[in-house]
Motif scaffolding. Structure first.
Motif, PDB file in Angstrom:
ATOM      1  N   CYS A 196       3.914  -2.435   0.568  1.00  0.00           N
ATOM      2  CA  CYS A 196       3.401  -3.594  -0.171  1.00  0.00           C
ATOM      3  C   CYS A 196       2.932  -4.668   0.816  1.00  0.00           C
ATOM      4  CB  CYS A 196       4.484  -4.182  -1.070  1.00  0.00           C
ATOM      5  SG  CYS A 196       5.153  -3.020  -2.274  1.00  0.00           S
ATOM      6  N   SER A 237       2.981  -7.999  -2.046  1.00  0.00           N
ATOM      7  CA  SER A 237       1.615  -7.597  -1.692  1.00  0.00           C
ATOM      8  C   SER A 237       0.660  -8.776  -1.822  1.00  0.00           C
ATOM      9  CB  SER A 237       1.150  -6.423  -2.566  1.00  0.00           C
ATOM     10  OG  SER A 237       1.035  -6.798  -3.918  1.00  0.00           O
ATOM     11  N   GLY A 242      -0.737  -7.058  -8.128  1.00  0.00           N
ATOM     12  CA  GLY A 242       0.365  -6.282  -7.579  1.00  0.00           C
ATOM     13  C   GLY A 242       1.615  -7.128  -7.516  1.00  0.00           C
ATOM     14  N   CYS A 243       2.584  -6.628  -6.784  1.00  0.00           N
ATOM     15  CA  CYS A 243       3.868  -7.306  -6.714  1.00  0.00           C
ATOM     16  C   CYS A 243       3.759  -8.564  -5.840  1.00  0.00           C
ATOM     17  CB  CYS A 243       4.925  -6.359  -6.156  1.00  0.00           C
ATOM     18  SG  CYS A 243       4.638  -5.910  -4.442  1.00  0.00           S
ATOM     19  N   CYS A 282       3.570   1.459  -5.668  1.00  0.00           N
ATOM     20  CA  CYS A 282       3.993   0.238  -6.351  1.00  0.00           C
ATOM     21  C   CYS A 282       2.966  -0.198  -7.386  1.00  0.00           C
ATOM     22  CB  CYS A 282       4.206  -0.858  -5.303  1.00  0.00           C
ATOM     23  SG  CYS A 282       4.780  -2.427  -5.939  1.00  0.00           S
ATOM     24  N   ASP A 342       0.069  -1.640  -6.408  1.00  0.00           N
ATOM     25  CA  ASP A 342      -0.652  -2.787  -5.851  1.00  0.00           C
ATOM     26  C   ASP A 342      -2.086  -2.372  -5.545  1.00  0.00           C
ATOM     27  OD1 ASP A 342       1.898  -4.041  -5.614  1.00  0.00           O
ATOM     28  OD2 ASP A 342       2.172  -3.026  -3.684  1.00  0.00           O
TER      29      ASP A 342
END
Ligand code: ZN
Length: 152
Positions: free
Chosen positions: A130, A69, A65-66, A40, A42
């Motif tokens: 995540c 996360s 990150g997303c 991802c 992250d």
């Protein structure tokens, strides 16, 4: 889960992601660990200040990150602050079992009520990494491992 609860949990995640608690380096840190989730993108660094009595006095993190996360890392720092190291390690095991395998095992001293917000990721295997990233960093920091933690 009702729509209302689902919305509430989503709001909790968005709140923590956009306004993370304990964000930034911790000057007094005694333990740190890096963790990356290449799937991802992250990445984060976790800082822990652990007292001679093996109590986590402070925790913080930085990274990018997303939303999942970052929210998970924020929730982690809130959860482990003030805990004995052994209890924090129990949290790591409980969270990874719960999110990766859907098992809920009760362990002494562990209250993961807030982390229910993350349960939704179980539907999406790629997002589980995540959500568990920060917890792998916790595990690595407590073990004082020198190699970066990774979800792979
Ligand atoms: Zn992610």
């Amino acid at each position: 889960m009702s729509d209302e609860l689902e919305t509430m949990y989503r709001e909790l995640i968005l709140d923590h992601a956009s306004n993370p608690r304990h964000f930034g380096p911790l000057g007094s840190a005694t333990h740190t660990a890096d963790a990356i989730n290449p799937l991802c993108g992250d990445k984060l660094r976790l800082y822990l200040e652990i007292s001679p009595a093996n109590q986590i006095e402070n925790a913080s993190f930085e990274g990018s990150g997303c939303a999942i996360s970052m929210a998970s890392a924020s929730l982690l720092t809130e959860t482990v602050t003030g805990l004995p190291v052994a209890t924090a390690e129990n949290c790591f095991e409980s969270v990874t079992e719960r999110l990766s395998h859907g098992k809920s095992v009760t362990r002494p001293g562990v209250s993961l009520d807030k982390l229910e917000a993350l349960d939704g990721v179980r539907e999406f295997p790629s997002r589980v990494k995540c959500a568990t990233l920060a917890w792998h960093a916790l595990h690595a920091a407590l073990g004082n491992l020198s190699t970066p933690a990774t979800t792979e």
